[in-house]
Every structure is written in C-alpha cells, then in structure tokens.
Design an enzyme around this catalytic site. Structure first.
Site, PDB file in Angstrom:
ATOM      1  N   ASP A  32       0.867  -1.180   0.000  1.00 25.02           N
ATOM      2  CA  ASP A  32       0.000   0.000   0.000  1.00 25.02           C
ATOM      3  C   ASP A  32       0.900   1.225   0.000  1.00 25.02           C
ATOM      4  OD1 ASP A  32      -2.215   1.867   0.595  1.00 25.02           O
ATOM      5  OD2 ASP A  32      -3.275   0.073   1.270  1.00 25.02           O
ATOM      6  N   ASP A  52       3.547   1.409  -4.963  1.00 27.34           N
ATOM      7  CA  ASP A  52       2.662   2.118  -5.877  1.00 27.34           C
ATOM      8  C   ASP A  52       2.250   1.115  -6.953  1.00 27.34           C
ATOM      9  OD1 ASP A  52       1.421   3.614  -7.820  1.00 27.34           O
ATOM     10  OD2 ASP A  52       3.018   5.103  -8.015  1.00 27.34           O
ATOM     11  N   TYR A  63     -15.139   4.969 -13.393  1.00 29.04           N
ATOM     12  CA  TYR A  63     -14.970   3.845 -12.480  1.00 29.04           C
ATOM     13  C   TYR A  63     -15.549   2.572 -13.100  1.00 29.04           C
ATOM     14  CZ  TYR A  63     -15.122   1.294  -8.011  1.00 29.04           C
ATOM     15  OH  TYR A  63     -14.950   0.368  -7.001  1.00 29.04           O
ATOM     16  N   LYS A  72     -13.611  -1.010 -13.872  1.00 29.86           N
ATOM     17  CA  LYS A  72     -14.027  -2.259 -13.228  1.00 29.86           C
ATOM     18  C   LYS A  72     -14.596  -3.253 -14.235  1.00 29.86           C
ATOM     19  CE  LYS A  72     -12.688  -1.311  -9.106  1.00 29.86           C
ATOM     20  NZ  LYS A  72     -11.569  -2.058  -8.485  1.00 29.86           N
ATOM     21  N   THR A 120     -16.496   0.805   3.524  1.00 29.01           N
ATOM     22  CA  THR A 120     -15.052   0.972   3.378  1.00 29.01           C
ATOM     23  C   THR A 120     -14.733   2.449   3.160  1.00 29.01           C
ATOM     24  OG1 THR A 120     -14.969   0.791   0.951  1.00 29.01           O
ATOM     25  CG2 THR A 120     -14.948  -1.268   2.215  1.00 29.01           C
TER      26      THR A 120
END
Length: 262
Positions: A38, A64, A157, A161, A194
């Site tokens: 992360d 990264d 997005y 995805k 989240t």
C-alpha cells in the site's frame, strides 16, 4: 487459527485498509503468510501488527501499484524472502466520481492507472513466480458491481471495473491453455462499508460535503436491505484462494446482497 490456506504465500495490494485489510486478516487467520502492499505506511503497519497479535504472519511493503518498477521490486522481495507466491489479491483501487462531460483527462487516466493498469502489472509480474513452484496458484482481481452495471456518476470507475472483469476472463483462459494450474477470478462487491466511499461525496448542508449514507442506500437499493462489510468480501476471496475452489476459473463472484439483479 484455521488452515484453509496454510503454508501459502499471499500478496494483497491496497491491504492497509478497507476490503484489502479484511482480505489480509482473513488469509492470515487461515494460515497464509501475507505480504501487504500500500502507500499508507502507518495503516499498513497497523494491519501487520493486528495480524501478528492474532497469531498470524504478515509484512508490509510500500508499493505504488501503478509503477512497474515497484511491482518488480515487490515480486523480487517476495521471491528472495519466501521463494514462492501462491495467492495474489489485486485489490488496490480508487473511485473518482463525476459526469463524463466534466471529468478531466488527468482524472480519467489516474483512475485507469490504479484500477486497471495496476491489475495488469500485478498479474503480469506475479504469474512467472507462481509458475516456478509448479503448484499453480490463485489470482483474485477486485472488480465491483460497477463492473457489471452502469452508474450515472461513475462512468470512469465503471469502465475500469468492467475492464478488470473481462481482463480476468482472458487471463484465466491464457493460464488454462498454459496448463500452469493458476486460476484467475474476479470479485464484485456491492455496497460495502469501506473508506472508498469517502471519495464519492454527496451534497450535505450548504458549503459542506458528506459521504453517502450507506445504511439508507442499502435499505432502498439492496434486496437484502443492509450494507456489507469487508469480512463479507474476504470470505469470498478466501474461498477463491483455497483449494475449495479448485474447479473455478474465469468466474465472477458477486457479493452484493442482490444489488446487481435488482
């Protein structure tokens, strides 16, 4: 401690928080050595500490996911320390909302770099190490319900995805043709509590912004009527990572309380 992935080495990108942390903790609890990567150093260290306190094995590497050099370094370190890689969870992702007519090309490319390029790079550099052991492996790519259906404010997005979804199927066929024993599947979360929702803002009081009310959203949009939690996704990832799913590749595991079929 369980043992459904005992003795396996797992890599979880974006593992410092949210779904990634849930997956890392679940895999470690079931016996895997988990490498968390992360850009959030402090949260990464917290996750490792929590796993080790619970009796698991874990380590953190700053990474990264959009950098090929970083990927080469991470995979090289895993090979040097552990000699193998059995599980890859390509989880790192971001969400940049907005109308397609207003989104900047820079934001489009930033989102694509993390959500799609990162999955490509992880898959590209992990497969050779997985193949070296001769024991196969499991790649789990984190897509979304947004990779199955459209959203008016998430065109960019959805594009990333949806790309992850079909990329997963193509690589699954490539690995099957190679007879390398590597299975490749995608997971499609719905409304999960989240931190990513903090980037999807809705207007609050004048002059302020507030994240969406996930409970209210779930009551109206999700057939089961409730939101999900990282552990709900982690349970599915664990199954795909384990030998219990030995006959599953190129599949979409949708974990959304029925949202995608409404």
């Amino acid at each position: 401690m369980g043992g459904r992935v005992a003795g396996k080495v797992a890599l979880v990108t974006g593992g410092a928080s949210g779904i990634g942390r849930g997956c890392a903790e679940k895999l470690a609890a079931e016996g895997a050595i988990v490498v968390i990567t992360d850009l959030q150093d402090a949260k990464g260290a917290e996750t490792v500490a929590a796993i080790e306190k619970a009796g698991g094995k874990s380590e953190f590497l700053r990474h990264d996911a959009t950098s090929e050099a970083d990927w080469e370094s991470v995979i090289g370190q895993i090979k040097a320390r552990h000699g193998r890689l059995d599980i890859l969870v390509n989880n790192a992702g971001i969400a940049i909302p907005g109308s397609v007519t207003e989104m900047s090309l820079a934001d489009w490319r930033k989102q694509t770099a993390v959500n799609l390029d990162g999955v490509f790079l992880g898959t590209k550099h992990s497969i050779p190490l997985m193949r070296q052991s001769g024991d196969g492996g499991s790649i789990v790519n984190m897509s979304s319900v947004a990779g199955l259906k459209g959203s008016a404010i998430l065109a960019g997005y959805c594009a990333t995805k949806g790309g992850v979804r079909l990329f997963t199927k193509a690589v699954a066929m490539e690995c099957s043709n190679a007879k390398d024993g590597i299975r490749v599947n995608s997971v499609h979360p719905g409304i999960i509590e989240t931190p990513i929702w903090l980037s999807i803002l809705t207007p609050g009081d004048p002059g302020t912004n507030a994240p969406p009310d996930l409970d209210a959203m779930s009551t109206t949009a999700v057939p089961l009527g409730v939101k999900g939690y990282p552990e709900d996704i982690a349970n599915g990832v664990l199954w795909l990572a384990s030998e219990e799913s030995r006959y599953v590749t190129g599949a979409e595991l949708v974990i959304d309380g029925g949202l995608s079929v409404r």
